[in-house]
Scaffold this active site. Structure first.
Site, PDB file in Angstrom:
ATOM      1  NE  ARG A 176      -2.166  -1.410   3.457  1.00 27.25           N
ATOM      2  CZ  ARG A 176      -2.718  -1.844   4.573  1.00 27.25           C
ATOM      3  NH1 ARG A 176      -4.015  -1.758   4.720  1.00 27.25           N
ATOM      4  NH2 ARG A 176      -1.989  -2.351   5.540  1.00 27.25           N
ATOM      5  NE  ARG A 233      -5.473 -16.384   5.025  1.00 28.24           N
ATOM      6  CZ  ARG A 233      -4.463 -16.825   5.777  1.00 28.24           C
ATOM      7  NH1 ARG A 233      -3.484 -17.530   5.237  1.00 28.24           N
ATOM      8  NH2 ARG A 233      -4.441 -16.594   7.082  1.00 28.24           N
ATOM      9  CD  GLU A 262      -6.670 -22.784   1.893  1.00 29.68           C
ATOM     10  OE1 GLU A 262      -5.824 -22.493   1.046  1.00 29.68           O
ATOM     11  OE2 GLU A 262      -6.503 -22.660   3.120  1.00 29.68           O
ATOM     12  CG  HIS A 280      -3.229 -22.794   4.461  1.00 31.05           C
ATOM     13  ND1 HIS A 280      -4.354 -22.023   4.368  1.00 31.05           N
ATOM     14  CD2 HIS A 280      -2.338 -22.042   5.168  1.00 31.05           C
ATOM     15  CE1 HIS A 280      -4.158 -20.857   4.993  1.00 31.05           C
ATOM     16  NE2 HIS A 280      -2.940 -20.861   5.486  1.00 31.05           N
TER      17      HIS A 280
HETATM   18  P1  NAP Z   1       1.832  -8.082   7.617  1.00 32.51           P
HETATM   19  O1  NAP Z   1       3.144  -7.901   8.272  1.00 32.51           O
HETATM   20  O2  NAP Z   1       0.660  -7.386   8.189  1.00 32.51           O
HETATM   21  O3  NAP Z   1       2.001  -7.672   6.072  1.00 32.51           O
HETATM   22  C1  NAP Z   1       0.901  -7.552   5.231  1.00 32.51           C
HETATM   23  C2  NAP Z   1       1.317  -6.849   3.963  1.00 32.51           C
HETATM   24  O4  NAP Z   1       0.149  -6.773   3.123  1.00 32.51           O
HETATM   25  C3  NAP Z   1       1.819  -5.420   4.159  1.00 32.51           C
HETATM   26  O5  NAP Z   1       3.013  -5.266   3.453  1.00 32.51           O
HETATM   27  C4  NAP Z   1       0.717  -4.573   3.545  1.00 32.51           C
HETATM   28  O6  NAP Z   1       1.168  -3.388   2.914  1.00 32.51           O
HETATM   29  C5  NAP Z   1       0.197  -5.513   2.483  1.00 32.51           C
HETATM   30  N1  NAP Z   1      -1.116  -5.082   2.026  1.00 32.51           N
HETATM   31  C6  NAP Z   1      -2.260  -4.936   2.744  1.00 32.51           C
HETATM   32  N2  NAP Z   1      -3.238  -4.429   1.964  1.00 32.51           N
HETATM   33  C7  NAP Z   1      -2.690  -4.258   0.747  1.00 32.51           C
HETATM   34  C8  NAP Z   1      -3.173  -3.760  -0.485  1.00 32.51           C
HETATM   35  N3  NAP Z   1      -4.447  -3.323  -0.589  1.00 32.51           N
HETATM   36  N4  NAP Z   1      -2.336  -3.738  -1.542  1.00 32.51           N
HETATM   37  C9  NAP Z   1      -1.072  -4.166  -1.427  1.00 32.51           C
HETATM   38  N5  NAP Z   1      -0.545  -4.643  -0.294  1.00 32.51           N
HETATM   39  C10 NAP Z   1      -1.338  -4.674   0.780  1.00 32.51           C
HETATM   40  O7  NAP Z   1       1.427  -9.616   7.556  1.00 32.51           O
HETATM   41  P2  NAP Z   1       2.390 -10.905   7.476  1.00 32.51           P
HETATM   42  O8  NAP Z   1       2.626 -11.450   8.844  1.00 32.51           O
HETATM   43  O9  NAP Z   1       3.564 -10.603   6.612  1.00 32.51           O
HETATM   44  O10 NAP Z   1       1.401 -11.947   6.751  1.00 32.51           O
HETATM   45  C11 NAP Z   1       0.972 -11.728   5.424  1.00 32.51           C
HETATM   46  C12 NAP Z   1      -0.106 -12.716   5.078  1.00 32.51           C
HETATM   47  O11 NAP Z   1       0.454 -14.029   4.984  1.00 32.51           O
HETATM   48  C13 NAP Z   1      -1.215 -12.883   6.127  1.00 32.51           C
HETATM   49  O12 NAP Z   1      -2.200 -11.871   5.980  1.00 32.51           O
HETATM   50  C14 NAP Z   1      -1.752 -14.253   5.815  1.00 32.51           C
HETATM   51  O13 NAP Z   1      -2.801 -14.154   4.888  1.00 32.51           O
HETATM   52  C15 NAP Z   1      -0.586 -14.962   5.152  1.00 32.51           C
HETATM   53  N6  NAP Z   1      -0.094 -16.101   5.956  1.00 32.51           N
HETATM   54  C16 NAP Z   1      -0.035 -17.334   5.381  1.00 32.51           C
HETATM   55  C17 NAP Z   1       0.407 -18.419   6.118  1.00 32.51           C
HETATM   56  C18 NAP Z   1       0.500 -19.795   5.520  1.00 32.51           C
HETATM   57  O14 NAP Z   1       0.507 -20.771   6.260  1.00 32.51           O
HETATM   58  N7  NAP Z   1       0.591 -19.935   4.217  1.00 32.51           N
HETATM   59  C19 NAP Z   1       0.788 -18.247   7.459  1.00 32.51           C
HETATM   60  C20 NAP Z   1       0.714 -16.970   8.002  1.00 32.51           C
HETATM   61  C21 NAP Z   1       0.264 -15.897   7.256  1.00 32.51           C
HETATM   62  P3  NAP Z   1       1.629  -2.082   3.761  1.00 32.51           P
HETATM   63  O15 NAP Z   1       2.896  -2.500   4.443  1.00 32.51           O
HETATM   64  O16 NAP Z   1       1.875  -1.037   2.748  1.00 32.51           O
HETATM   65  O17 NAP Z   1       0.530  -1.788   4.717  1.00 32.51           O
END
Ligand code: NAP
Length: 314
Positions: A176, A233, A262, A280
């Site tokens: 963002r 996701r 999923e 996942h």
């Molecule tokens: P995080 O630190 O909150 O990072 C989320 C990122 O998403 C930030 O860089 C944010 O941008 C970006 N974002 C949000 N809205 C956006 C938009 N409209 N356009 C572009 N970018 C956007 O979260 P995290 O801990 O890294 O986790 C990220 C995601 O990984 C989680 O939300 C979850 O869905 C997924 N996850 C998957 C697993 C798995 O087992 N596969 C496990 C854990 C998490 P800004 O920095 O600019 O705000």
């Protein structure tokens, strides 16, 4: 009286044991799906906490059925399965487990990238089928030194970037907002990021804005040698477009830890050999499950004893 806690999925024997020691534990997955609404109604006068996870959380209907609900503790950093607006409206506390799973999920992103580009699942099958003697395993694609584009330079995205840099890759990202202290190239447009990348890794939060953030235009910009990796996701990708691009050779490959519907996986996807799939399990290691369980239990303990929450969302 002990509070009642609803655990939506089994998660681990450890978390069940720790929750049972402290609370009356309801194991939601053990209820037959057609009886779950009735089950919630029956226990609506005792359930004060729900433990959610990355794949399942309380939606508006569940929240409405639980008038005493005070806290939702997520066993994940993703919050898209929890109706946050409803929680805000009802004054329900929400906690999550950021940071603890960052390394594993970033490891998984690199693993899926390498597995897809080096076709490691096919290579494994080739040896098991005793085809090694034919010496005809096809050449694969080098990862080191390639251009990696990351959608979402948050915790996991940054950890992926760090790992990819160690492979000599150049890094671009879309978020963002531009990160003032980042040396990586920022793109306001996902299409432009994809055009300049050979591997596009999705690591952003799922929101209304990021649903299908990888669409046909992005896939076409990445091109026939490009690889998409998704550890965030499933709904970030327009899956029908992804499948047709992979099948028609308009995209080189995909490494997917998450899918749109999923645990169902589309049959066409399963028939493609340029795809590596995992169910996942980005954060599913013995080590991290224990840490996440401890964080969930600490959040509930803090809430029910009136102490400050370690990792609050709302
Ligand atoms: P995080 O630190 O909150 O990072 C989320 C990122 O998403 C930030 O860089 C944010 O941008 C970006 N974002 C949000 N809205 C956006 C938009 N409209 N356009 C572009 N970018 C956007 O979260 P995290 O801990 O890294 O986790 C990220 C995601 O990984 C989680 O939300 C979850 O869905 C997924 N996850 C998957 C697993 C798995 O087992 N596969 C496990 C854990 C998490 P800004 O920095 O600019 O705000």
């Amino acid at each position: 009286m002990e509070a009642s806690v609803l655990l939506i999925r089994p998660l681990s024997a450890y978390i069940q044991q720790e929750l049972s020691k402290r609370y009356i534990l309801f194991k939601f997955w053990q209820e037959p799906p057609h009886l779950r609404r009735e089950f919630l109604r029956k226990h609506s006068n005792s359930i004060r906490a729900v433990v959610a996870n990355g794949a399942q959380g309380p939606d508006a209907e569940m929240i409405d059925l639980l008038p005493l609900l005070e806290i939702v503790a997520s066993h994940s950093s993703g919050l898209d399965k929890i109706d946050l607006d409803k929680c805000r409206e009802r004054g329900i506390t929400v906690t999550y487990t950021p940071d603890a799973l960052t390394d594993e999920v970033a490891d998984m992103a690199i693993l899926l990238t390498l597995a897809t580009m080096r076709r490691i699942c096919e290579a494994d099958q080739y040896v098991r089928r005793s085809e090694w003697k034919n010496v005809d395993f096809k050449l694969t694609t080098k990862f080191s030194g390639k251009a990696v584009g990351i959608i979402g330079l948050g915790r996991i995205g940054s950890a992926i970037a760090k790992r990819a840099e160690a492979f000599g890759c150049s890094i671009g990202y879309h978020s963002r907002s531009q990160k003032p202290n980042s040396r990586y190239k920022y793109y306001t447009s996902v299409v432009d990021l994809a055009s300049d990348s050979q591997i596009l890794i999705i690591a952003c939060a799922l929101t209304h804005e990021t649903r299908h953030i990888v669409n046909r235009d992005v896939i076409d910009a990445l091109g026939k040698n490009g690889v998409v990796v998704n550890i965030a996701r499933g709904s970030h990708i327009d899956e029908a477009e992804l499948i047709s691009a992979l099948a028609e050779g308009r995209l080189g490959g995909a490494g997917l830890d998450v899918l749109e519907n999923e645990p169902e996986a589309p049959t066409q996807l399963l028939g493609l050999d340029n795809v590596v799939l995992s169910p996942h399990v980005g954060a599913s290691t013995v080590e991290t499950r224990k840490v996440l369980a401890d964080l969930v239990v600490q959040a509930l303990d803090a809430h029910f004893s009136g102490k400050p929450l370690p990792t609050p969302v709302i």
